[in-house]
Design a protein around this motif. Sequence first.
Motif, short mmCIF file in Angstrom:
data_model
loop_
_atom_site.label_atom_id
_atom_site.label_comp_id
_atom_site.label_asym_id
_atom_site.label_seq_id
_atom_site.Cartn_x
_atom_site.Cartn_y
_atom_site.Cartn_z
N THR A 73 1.22 -1.45 -0.14
CA THR A 73 0.27 0.43 0.34
C THR A 73 0.43 1.45 -0.27
N MET A 74 1.82 1.39 0.66
CA MET A 74 3.09 2.67 0.90
C MET A 74 3.63 2.16 -0.66
N ILE A 75 4.37 0.72 -1.01
CA ILE A 75 5.67 1.37 -1.95
C ILE A 75 5.10 1.49 -2.99
N LEU A 76 3.63 0.91 -3.45
CA LEU A 76 3.04 0.93 -4.80
C LEU A 76 3.03 2.20 -5.48
N PRO A 77 2.48 2.64 -4.61
CA PRO A 77 1.67 4.09 -5.40
C PRO A 77 3.43 5.53 -5.05
N VAL A 78 3.80 5.46 -4.61
CA VAL A 78 5.66 5.84 -4.71
C VAL A 78 6.77 5.24 -5.67
N LEU A 79 5.99 3.72 -6.31
CA LEU A 79 7.23 3.64 -7.38
C LEU A 79 6.51 3.92 -8.34
N LEU A 80 4.82 3.90 -8.70
CA LEU A 80 4.63 4.41 -9.63
C LEU A 80 4.02 5.78 -10.12
N TYR A 81 3.98 6.43 -8.84
CA TYR A 81 4.85 8.35 -8.61
C TYR A 81 5.59 8.15 -9.58
N ALA A 82 6.75 7.54 -8.84
CA ALA A 82 8.77 8.03 -10.10
C ALA A 82 8.50 7.53 -11.19
N TYR A 83 7.68 6.41 -11.35
CA TYR A 83 7.72 6.31 -12.68
C TYR A 83 7.23 7.03 -13.36
N THR A 84 5.97 7.86 -13.53
CA THR A 84 4.91 9.05 -14.50
C THR A 84 6.42 9.92 -14.23
N LEU A 85 7.03 10.36 -12.68
CA LEU A 85 7.87 11.74 -13.19
C LEU A 85 9.05 10.92 -13.92
N VAL A 86 9.35 9.79 -14.12
CA VAL A 86 10.79 10.23 -15.23
C VAL A 86 10.04 9.71 -16.65
N TYR A 87 8.69 9.42 -16.92
CA TYR A 87 8.25 9.26 -18.04
C TYR A 87 8.22 10.97 -18.61
N ARG A 88 7.47 11.83 -17.31
CA ARG A 88 7.27 13.40 -18.31
C ARG A 88 8.96 13.44 -18.89
N ILE A 89 9.51 13.16 -17.61
CA ILE A 89 11.23 14.12 -17.35
C ILE A 89 11.86 13.69 -19.20
N THR A 90 11.42 12.66 -19.78
CA THR A 90 12.06 11.33 -20.44
C THR A 90 11.14 12.03 -21.60
N ARG A 91 9.97 12.21 -21.60
CA ARG A 91 9.33 12.66 -22.80
C ARG A 91 9.47 13.98 -23.28
#
Length: 94
Positions: free
Chosen positions: A54-72
């Motif tokens: 419950t704590m780790i999955l939302p953090v990983l999803l946020y990190a994934y979307t952040l990296v995606y925005r930066i690289t896109r």
Amino acid sequence: MKNSKKNTKPDKIKRILALIGALLLFGMYAATLLFAFIDHSASQGLLKASIACTMILPVLLYAYTLVYRITRTKYETDHDGIRKPDGSREEPPS
């Protein structure tokens, strides 16, 4: 007259994935609550795993979307190569 924008296919996919993510989070919260009330030998381990997810999955999803925005925004692709923000072109990696 209303200015209505048609929903494109990527927008629909994003909405479906967001709904699946929300349902997954709700299921994890419900499982955490359920495991907290169950008095069984395995329930303590399940509760710990559920709280961790419950704590780790939302953090990983946020990190994934952040990296995606930066690289896109760094490189925008087009059909015949990769266009950099300054307009120059780069050949796609093989």
